[in-house]
Design an enzyme around this catalytic site. Structure first.
Site: not given
Ligand code: 7TS
Length: 402
Positions: A115, A358, A218, A192, A195
């Protein structure tokens, strides 16, 4: 009907189907109540006051930390830093660990399926330290062959930052092998888990990784609370990321001593309401149990995948085996832009994501500009999948493509 769905106010009487869980999950009553309880009953600035109310607020905040420690099986609550989200957690490591340690002799290794939040901080660290940023490339199905992984981990790799589950292909990243190889060379590994943590047990001691980042939103918790796990020895050695109130022990005119872990990394007033919600989210997930969550998600993913495979012009990105998707199905439809796919599904009240999710470098590597994506969670149902499939089946006809 699914027994858990009743617990989610936005889904209880919804006429829409929510399949954008990889972007953010929905929240059950228990989580909303926990945050509300904090503001209605405990609200004071935690970690500051000596009156009872402030102490109760502090206790609530630290209880959430202890639940998070147990959830990740960290050795100590000193290793659990609350942040806003995965993005902030990764930036903390980039600024506080990487900038002070990497040189132009070192390499940062990431995969092409990361991401953007696990790419841009390393681009910045590489630019500022002269370290080389290198990528491990996947096969067209999103997998990482062992020999390629072995070849990518040179003895110059001081830091590897790897997603545990891709938000596009749903595939597991090669975390175990990279950790073993990078550790042999004395480097560190960041995972990371944005997910992965919502869907299965994450055990930082079993993984033996040095840092791990996740987002509460999430995994049923409120937005605005994330976690950075770090091995205590490493966190001890690192400088603070942000400085200011709450992260100090004493302040003089021209210097200061910092607070003990983990407070050294939590500058300013914390998000104690969201932390209380995270504690309730962890309780909820543990009540359902990850075995059950996995079983439901695999069943739904398998139904959706085989339905999509039977549709002409529909191509699912990644493995053709449902269990390798971890509830995530990104796809394209011949001659239909993903934004149109999402708009048509929206007309049928089905919420999915469309775009590059992303993960622009991954899309480019796979030879596509963007994709549509359905992602499941345990409160989804077979009816949700069928409504999704029915809508996808009509896309080409509705676009006038026969
Ligand atoms: N890493 C992964 C693997 C992700 O899927 C996401 C967000 C992030 C980092 C960032 O997370 P945040 O909470 O800091 O924003 N992924 C997604 C997505 O797949 N669609 O919207 C956000």
């Amino acid at each position: 009907m699914n027994q858990y769905r009743q617990d989610f106010p936005l889904l209880r009487n919804a006429d829409f189907v929510y399949l954008d869980n990889a972007a953010t999950s929905q929240r059950p009553d228990a989580v909303i109540e926990a945050e509300k309880h904090f503001y209605e009953r405990l609200n004071a600035n935690p970690l500051r006051g000596f009156y009872d109310l402030a102490q109760n607020a502090t206790e609530s905040y630290e209880q959430a930390r202890e639940k998070t420690r147990a959830f990740l099986n960290a050795k100590s609550a000193r290793e659990i830093v609350f942040t806003r989200n995965t993005t902030e957690s990764i930036n903390l490591v980039a600024y506080s660990w990487a900038l002070e340690r990497l040189t132009d002799r070192d390499e940062i290794l990431i995969t092409i399926s990361e991401h953007h939040s696990n790419i841009l901080p390393w681009q910045m660290a590489a630019r500022k330290t002269g370290a080389k940023l290198s990528y491990l490339f996947c096969e067209p199905d999103g997998s990482y062959p062992e020999e390629r992984v072995r070849a990518a981990v040179t003895d110059r790799v001081k830091l590897a930052a790897i997603g545990q589950v891709s938000n596009v292909t749903g595939r597991l990243g090669p975390v175990a092998l990279i950790t073993e190889l990078v550790h042999q060379n004395g480097g560190v590994v960041l995972v990371d888990a944005a997910q992965s943590a919502p869907h299965g047990p994450v055990d930082v001691q079993a993984l033996d990784v040095d840092f791990l980042a996740l987002s509460g939103h999430k995994m049923l918790a409120p937005m605005g609370i994330g976690v950075l796990y770090g091995k205590e020895r490493l966190l001890e050695e690192m400088s603070p990321f942000l400085t200011g109130g709450e992260m100090i022990d004493s302040v003089r005119l021209y210097d200061a001593t910092y607070a003990e872990l983990p407070h050294k990394f939590e500058a300013g007033t914390v998000n104690a309401g969201a932390a209380a919600g995270l504690g309730a989210a962890i309780d909820y997930l543990q009540d359902v149990g990850f075995a059950r969550i996995r079983e439901i998600e695999d069943r739904l993913t398998s139904r959706a995948l085989s339905g999509m495979q039977a549709l002409p012009g529909v191509h699912v990105i990644g493995s053709d085996r449902a269990e390798e998707h971890n509830g995530i199905l990104a796809f394209t439809v011949d001659n239909v832009h993903p934004h149109d796919i999402s708009a048509i599904l929206n007309d049928d009240r089905v919420c999915i994501r469309a775009g590059h999710h992303c993960a622009q470098p991954l899309h480019k590597h796979l030879g596509i500009r963007s994709s549509a994506r359905a992602s499941f969670y345990f409160y989804n149902t077979e009816e949700d999948v069928d409504r999704f499939l029915e809508s996808v089946a009509g896309i080409r006809r509705r676009m006038g493509l026969g």
